[in-house]
Design a protein around this motif. Structure first.
Motif, mmCIF file in Angstrom:
data_model
loop_
_atom_site.group_PDB
_atom_site.id
_atom_site.type_symbol
_atom_site.label_atom_id
_atom_site.label_comp_id
_atom_site.label_asym_id
_atom_site.label_seq_id
_atom_site.Cartn_x
_atom_site.Cartn_y
_atom_site.Cartn_z
ATOM 1 N N LEU A 134 6.224 22.538 8.558
ATOM 2 C CA LEU A 134 6.592 22.175 7.197
ATOM 3 C C LEU A 134 7.730 21.182 7.236
ATOM 4 O O LEU A 134 8.397 21.030 8.263
ATOM 5 C CB LEU A 134 6.963 23.406 6.361
ATOM 6 C CG LEU A 134 8.063 24.342 6.881
ATOM 7 C CD1 LEU A 134 9.449 23.836 6.548
ATOM 8 C CD2 LEU A 134 7.882 25.717 6.279
ATOM 9 N N ASP A 135 7.933 20.503 6.138
ATOM 10 C CA ASP A 135 9.077 19.621 5.958
ATOM 11 C C ASP A 135 9.980 20.298 4.940
ATOM 12 O O ASP A 135 9.689 20.300 3.741
ATOM 13 C CB ASP A 135 8.647 18.236 5.448
ATOM 14 C CG ASP A 135 7.942 17.424 6.514
ATOM 15 O OD1 ASP A 135 8.344 17.517 7.686
ATOM 16 O OD2 ASP A 135 6.987 16.697 6.180
ATOM 17 N N ALA A 136 11.062 20.902 5.422
ATOM 18 C CA ALA A 136 11.976 21.637 4.549
ATOM 19 C C ALA A 136 12.889 20.675 3.804
ATOM 20 O O ALA A 136 13.395 19.712 4.392
ATOM 21 C CB ALA A 136 12.818 22.612 5.360
ATOM 22 N N THR A 137 13.111 20.954 2.533
ATOM 23 C CA THR A 137 14.140 20.220 1.816
ATOM 24 C C THR A 137 15.481 20.602 2.435
ATOM 25 O O THR A 137 15.610 21.658 3.078
ATOM 26 C CB THR A 137 14.125 20.558 0.316
ATOM 27 O OG1 THR A 137 14.261 21.972 0.158
ATOM 28 C CG2 THR A 137 12.847 20.065 -0.351
ATOM 29 N N LEU A 138 16.465 19.762 2.259
ATOM 30 C CA LEU A 138 17.766 20.007 2.876
ATOM 31 C C LEU A 138 18.362 21.343 2.429
ATOM 32 O O LEU A 138 19.006 22.031 3.222
ATOM 33 C CB LEU A 138 18.726 18.864 2.555
ATOM 34 C CG LEU A 138 18.295 17.487 3.058
ATOM 35 C CD1 LEU A 138 19.312 16.428 2.662
ATOM 36 C CD2 LEU A 138 18.066 17.488 4.565
ATOM 37 N N ASN A 139 18.132 21.719 1.190
ATOM 38 C CA ASN A 139 18.668 22.978 0.686
ATOM 39 C C ASN A 139 17.877 24.198 1.153
ATOM 40 O O ASN A 139 18.375 25.318 1.049
ATOM 41 C CB ASN A 139 18.718 22.955 -0.848
ATOM 42 C CG ASN A 139 17.355 22.701 -1.446
ATOM 43 O OD1 ASN A 139 16.819 21.616 -1.274
ATOM 44 N ND2 ASN A 139 16.809 23.664 -2.132
ATOM 45 N N ALA A 140 16.668 24.025 1.669
ATOM 46 C CA ALA A 140 15.811 25.161 2.045
ATOM 47 C C ALA A 140 15.711 25.392 3.545
ATOM 48 O O ALA A 140 15.133 26.391 3.975
ATOM 49 C CB ALA A 140 14.414 24.967 1.470
#
Length: 157
Positions: free
Chosen positions: A114-120
């Motif tokens: 996955l490509d996680a958002t910076l906050n996740a």
């Protein structure tokens, strides 16, 4: 009662709205206001409608959708995990993630990415995903956002 069900085309606007609200609420500080506005521009008809044909799911409380998640089987990728702001910190994101990982295992995948958002990114690390380097995610709409590519090996049972 919480349940997860397969989404259908008539759910595209609901799923899009959950995404929009989650991004605008949970990604503040991780991305600029201009990025958030660009990321949440458009309408469900611009692409979310077609996502409903994939392994796209809704997490529901008492039948009301409050979360989304998707497994792109062909690419072994988990995505679109969004939780409505009114339901965060209740373990719903984890339940959706567990559901998608179980589905991936049942379909024979040995790992998911996955490509996680910076906050996740920390959320995903807590549940066994690895990845530290920041990269640029290129959305279908042309938007570019910083993300953290992550991977998790699945134990087949």
């Amino acid at each position: 009662m919480f349940e997860i069900r397969r989404a259908n085309h008539s759910d595209s606007q609901t799923a899009f709205t959950i995404r929009l609200l989650a991004i605008r609420h949970q990604c503040i500080g991780a991305y600029s206001e201009a990025q958030l506005l660009a990321w949440t521009a458009g309408a469900a008809e611009d692409g979310y409608y077609s996502l409903m044909e994939k392994h796209f799911y809704l997490g529901c409380i008492e039948g009301e959708p409050v979360a989304t998640g998707m497994l792109d089987f062909e690419n072994g990728e988990i995505g679109a995990i969004f939780v409505h702001p009114g339901y965060v910190h209740r373990g719903i994101g984890r339940k959706v993630l567990d559901h998608l990982e179980c589905l991936a295992r049942n379909l024979g995948l040995k790992e998911v990415k996955l490509d996680a958002t910076l906050n996740a990114a920390d959320f995903y690390r807590r549940y066994g995903f690895t990845g530290e380097e920041t990269a640029i995610y290129h959305s279908p709409s042309g938007l570019q956002l910083a993300c953290v590519p992550m991977v998790k090996r699945l134990i087949l049972v």
